[in-house]
Design a protein around this motif. Structure first.
Motif, PDB file in Angstrom:
ATOM      1  N   PHE A  98       0.708  -1.294   0.048  1.00 58.65           N
ATOM      2  CA  PHE A  98       0.029   0.056  -0.050  1.00 58.65           C
ATOM      3  C   PHE A  98       0.972   1.249   0.067  1.00 58.65           C
ATOM      4  CE2 PHE A  98      -2.119   3.218   2.326  1.00 58.65           C
ATOM      5  CZ  PHE A  98      -3.143   3.635   1.519  1.00 58.65           C
ATOM      6  N   VAL A  99       1.932   1.258   0.766  1.00 60.09           N
ATOM      7  CA  VAL A  99       2.900   2.397   0.885  1.00 60.09           C
ATOM      8  C   VAL A  99       3.478   2.561  -0.485  1.00 60.09           C
ATOM      9  CG1 VAL A  99       4.921   3.345   1.739  1.00 60.09           C
ATOM     10  CG2 VAL A  99       3.393   2.144   3.310  1.00 60.09           C
ATOM     11  N   GLY A 100       3.860   1.409  -1.190  1.00 58.82           N
ATOM     12  CA  GLY A 100       4.257   1.679  -2.643  1.00 58.82           C
ATOM     13  C   GLY A 100       3.294   2.301  -3.538  1.00 58.82           C
ATOM     14  N   ALA A 101       1.912   1.904  -3.400  1.00 53.21           N
ATOM     15  CA  ALA A 101       0.989   2.425  -4.310  1.00 53.21           C
ATOM     16  C   ALA A 101       0.492   3.691  -4.048  1.00 53.21           C
ATOM     17  CB  ALA A 101      -0.154   1.493  -4.407  1.00 53.21           C
ATOM     18  N   VAL A 157      -1.427  10.940  -7.007  1.00 57.93           N
ATOM     19  CA  VAL A 157      -1.299  11.696  -8.314  1.00 57.93           C
ATOM     20  C   VAL A 157      -2.547  11.395  -8.956  1.00 57.93           C
ATOM     21  CG1 VAL A 157      -0.125  11.554 -10.366  1.00 57.93           C
ATOM     22  CG2 VAL A 157       1.272  11.751  -8.222  1.00 57.93           C
ATOM     23  N   ALA A 158      -3.228  10.248  -8.926  1.00 60.00           N
ATOM     24  CA  ALA A 158      -4.511  10.225  -9.562  1.00 60.00           C
ATOM     25  C   ALA A 158      -5.656  10.827  -8.971  1.00 60.00           C
ATOM     26  CB  ALA A 158      -4.784   8.552  -9.452  1.00 60.00           C
ATOM     27  N   ALA A 159      -5.621  10.989  -7.568  1.00 56.73           N
ATOM     28  CA  ALA A 159      -6.722  11.774  -7.307  1.00 56.73           C
ATOM     29  C   ALA A 159      -6.569  13.268  -7.616  1.00 56.73           C
ATOM     30  CB  ALA A 159      -6.507  11.616  -5.634  1.00 56.73           C
ATOM     31  N   ALA A 208       0.032   4.776 -13.921  1.00 54.39           N
ATOM     32  CA  ALA A 208       1.292   4.082 -14.163  1.00 54.39           C
ATOM     33  C   ALA A 208       1.974   4.205 -13.051  1.00 54.39           C
ATOM     34  CB  ALA A 208       1.934   5.103 -15.402  1.00 54.39           C
ATOM     35  N   LEU A 209       1.959   5.264 -12.171  1.00 53.99           N
ATOM     36  CA  LEU A 209       2.991   5.212 -10.939  1.00 53.99           C
ATOM     37  C   LEU A 209       2.228   4.326  -9.820  1.00 53.99           C
ATOM     38  CD1 LEU A 209       4.955   6.800  -9.612  1.00 53.99           C
ATOM     39  CD2 LEU A 209       3.581   8.475  -8.790  1.00 53.99           C
ATOM     40  N   THR A 210       1.138   3.875  -9.904  1.00 56.11           N
ATOM     41  CA  THR A 210       0.441   3.234  -8.802  1.00 56.11           C
ATOM     42  C   THR A 210       0.859   1.799  -9.269  1.00 56.11           C
ATOM     43  OG1 THR A 210      -1.440   4.376  -8.710  1.00 56.11           O
ATOM     44  CG2 THR A 210      -1.771   2.143  -7.955  1.00 56.11           C
ATOM     45  N   ILE A 211       0.807   1.362 -10.524  1.00 59.85           N
ATOM     46  CA  ILE A 211       1.545   0.147 -10.963  1.00 59.85           C
ATOM     47  C   ILE A 211       2.891  -0.275 -10.435  1.00 59.85           C
ATOM     48  CG2 ILE A 211       1.761  -1.451 -12.954  1.00 59.85           C
ATOM     49  CD1 ILE A 211      -0.553  -0.317 -14.416  1.00 59.85           C
ATOM     50  N   ILE A 244       3.085  -0.780  -6.725  1.00 59.92           N
ATOM     51  CA  ILE A 244       2.556  -1.957  -6.329  1.00 59.92           C
ATOM     52  C   ILE A 244       3.663  -2.936  -6.585  1.00 59.92           C
ATOM     53  CG2 ILE A 244       1.033  -3.825  -6.751  1.00 59.92           C
ATOM     54  CD1 ILE A 244      -1.275  -1.496  -7.338  1.00 59.92           C
ATOM     55  N   ILE A 245       4.432  -2.798  -7.876  1.00 57.50           N
ATOM     56  CA  ILE A 245       5.507  -3.777  -8.242  1.00 57.50           C
ATOM     57  C   ILE A 245       6.702  -3.572  -7.318  1.00 57.50           C
ATOM     58  CG2 ILE A 245       7.122  -4.500 -10.037  1.00 57.50           C
ATOM     59  CD1 ILE A 245       5.162  -3.476 -12.058  1.00 57.50           C
ATOM     60  N   GLY A 246       7.008  -2.503  -6.860  1.00 59.57           N
ATOM     61  CA  GLY A 246       8.129  -2.224  -5.966  1.00 59.57           C
ATOM     62  C   GLY A 246       7.630  -2.791  -4.644  1.00 59.57           C
ATOM     63  N   GLY A 247       6.547  -2.442  -4.201  1.00 58.28           N
ATOM     64  CA  GLY A 247       6.055  -2.751  -2.985  1.00 58.28           C
ATOM     65  C   GLY A 247       6.022  -4.288  -2.631  1.00 58.28           C
ATOM     66  N   PHE A 248       5.680  -4.933  -3.792  1.00 61.60           N
ATOM     67  CA  PHE A 248       5.682  -6.636  -3.940  1.00 61.60           C
ATOM     68  C   PHE A 248       6.857  -7.087  -3.573  1.00 61.60           C
ATOM     69  CE2 PHE A 248       5.969 -10.330  -6.356  1.00 61.60           C
ATOM     70  CZ  PHE A 248       4.746 -11.071  -5.445  1.00 61.60           C
TER      71      PHE A 248
END
Length: 443
Positions: free
Chosen positions: A265-268, A274-276, A285-288, A291-295
């Motif tokens: 969640f912190v990564g996303a 930004v989307a908000a 794009a930044l959320t994805i 999420i990958i980095g946080g995963f």
């Protein structure tokens, strides 16, 4: 130097009268001849032995006169390390007298045959394990103690699958919709909502499955730890042993899951913010990426603390102490722990898929609407499909639980053997006589 499992100590030092750096035997000065027993024939001592013998604790070739061309007789057996070194010029042994290759574990006089095999009172040898030995130990535990192992696995699998079917049938079928993912004309909001529903559905099922897997690991920990000692345990004994730690175990599960989802969640979060603000494409794009980095970070933490469950159950530790113990045992071996557990999971799931896939096709054949819903991306699978496929999932879990749980426990034991010489404690607990009571040669 720490003892090496399975090695015996020589048990003797260089003989008295011989300096460690000498290159030949110490010659006795004016050594008297041994007294003859009354009535004994002097020739009874053997025709090939010299009357002059070295003092006890040494040996060398006889120094008396010999016939030309006569080969020096072999020395008498003594408390040395076996055969003497090859004779040098003049008939004297070269090197250090009294030393030679030991005769293996517990005896002298023969060639060195390497360390003896480690004690194996149960399903694994008591020494650092290889990947194949860990997998074989998990399978051997399931095969040898199949009544207890399959009984625990069946119970946990049935309870877990009932929860999955009830949540899927009563909650997810009505509240989750992923049909927009297959709709080319869907808007960004619809795709985002459908992706969120799919993640929610997968997360709930994954959460229930993880809880079941960790509970099975905890209950099977007692079985595997006893199997290492060659001792059996009933389901009731395993439950009585695990019951005092069950509340802490669920606290550990909650903390691990909170940690994993919190990191993701912190990564996303930056992308969500930004989307908000109105930058939809950039935010997605930044959320994805977040999420990958946080995963990745969550995966690293998950396997760093993957040995906390057996540490909590076997050492009767608290939650924080169990996490600390796991981090200590995994430190410097993360890739090994990750690789072995990943390999075990892949093997177990391949074997389980052989059972689960036929039940899935059977469920789809018995429930025509489910097949259409699956093709359309809907989550309303119908009770017939859920129940029939659930039976296959139970059978598959009966296979995966013992393998993954056994590998986790044996990895914990292996890491403690490597770092803390746990094999000595296990040998004593198994009643192995004389294991680890002597020093290793060269230690």
């Amino acid at each position: 130097m720490k003892d090496t499992p399975g090695w015996a100590s020589p048990g003797s030092a260089p003989s008295d009268g011989q300096e460690p750096g000498a290159t030949g035997p110490a010659e006795p000065a004016d050594h008297p001849e041994p007294a003859q027993q009354p009535g004994a024939d002097p020739q009874d001592a053997g025709p090939k032995w010299s009357k002059e013998q070295p003092p006890p604790g040494q040996w060398s070739a006889p120094t008396g006169p010999q016939s030309p061309g006569q080969t020096p007789p072999p020395p008498p057996p003594g408390p040395g390390w076996g055969a003497p070194p090859p004779a040098g010029p003049g008939g004297h042994g070269g090197g250090h007298p009294g030393y030679g290759p030991p005769g293996g574990y517990g005896g002298w006089g023969a060639g060195w045959g390497g360390p003896p095999p480690a004690a194996k009172p149960g399903v694994i040898p008591l020494r650092p394990l290889g990947v194949g030995e860990i997998l074989d130990g998990a399978v051997s535990t399931m095969r040898t103690y199949w009544r207890t192992v399959l009984g625990i696995s069946l119970t946990v699998a049935v309870v877990t699958e009932i929860l999955v079917i009830l949540v899927q049938g009563f909650v997810l079928n009505d509240r989750v919709s992923t049909g927009a993912l297959n709709d080319p004309s869907a808007t960004l909001d619809e795709l985002t909502r459908a992706m969120g529903d799919a993640m929610l559905s997968s997360s709930v099922i994954f959460l229930i499955s993880i809880i079941g897997a960790i509970v099975a690991t905890a209950l099977l920990t007692a079985v595997t730890s006893r199997a290492v000692l060659g001792k059996s345990v009933t389901t009731g004994e395993a439950w009585r042993d695990a019951r005092p730690q069950v509340p802490r175990l669920f606290g550990l599960i909650f903390l691990l899951l909170l940690m994993a989802f919190g990191v993701v969640f912190v990564g996303a979060l930056p992308g969500i913010l930004v989307a908000a603000t109105g930058s939809g494409d950039a935010g997605v794009a930044l959320t994805i990426l977040g999420i990958i980095g946080g995963f990745v970070v969550a995966l690293w933490l998950w396997f760093r603390f993957s040995l906390a469950s057996p540490a909590l159950m076997l050492e009767k530790q608290g939650i924080v102490k169990a996490l600390s113990r796991s981090a200590k045992l995994v430190r410097g071996s993360w890739w090994r722990v990750f690789g072995i557990q990943l390999l075990a999971t892949i093997i177990a799931n391949i074997v389980a898929a052989i059972v689960v896939i036929p039940f899935t096709f059977l469920a789809a054949a018995l429930s025509g609407d489910a097949t259409t819903n699956i093709l359309n991306g809907a989550t309303d699978l119908g009770w017939t499909f859920l129940i029939v496929s659930g039976v296959g999932s139970v059978i598959g879990s009966m296979i995966t639980f013992p393998i993954t749980a056994g590998v986790t426990v044996l990895l914990y034991i292996d890491q403690r053997i490597r770092r803390e010489a746990l094999d000595l404690e296990l040998a004593r607990a198994a009643g192995v006589q004389g294991y680890g009571t002597t020093d290793t040669p060269g230690s």
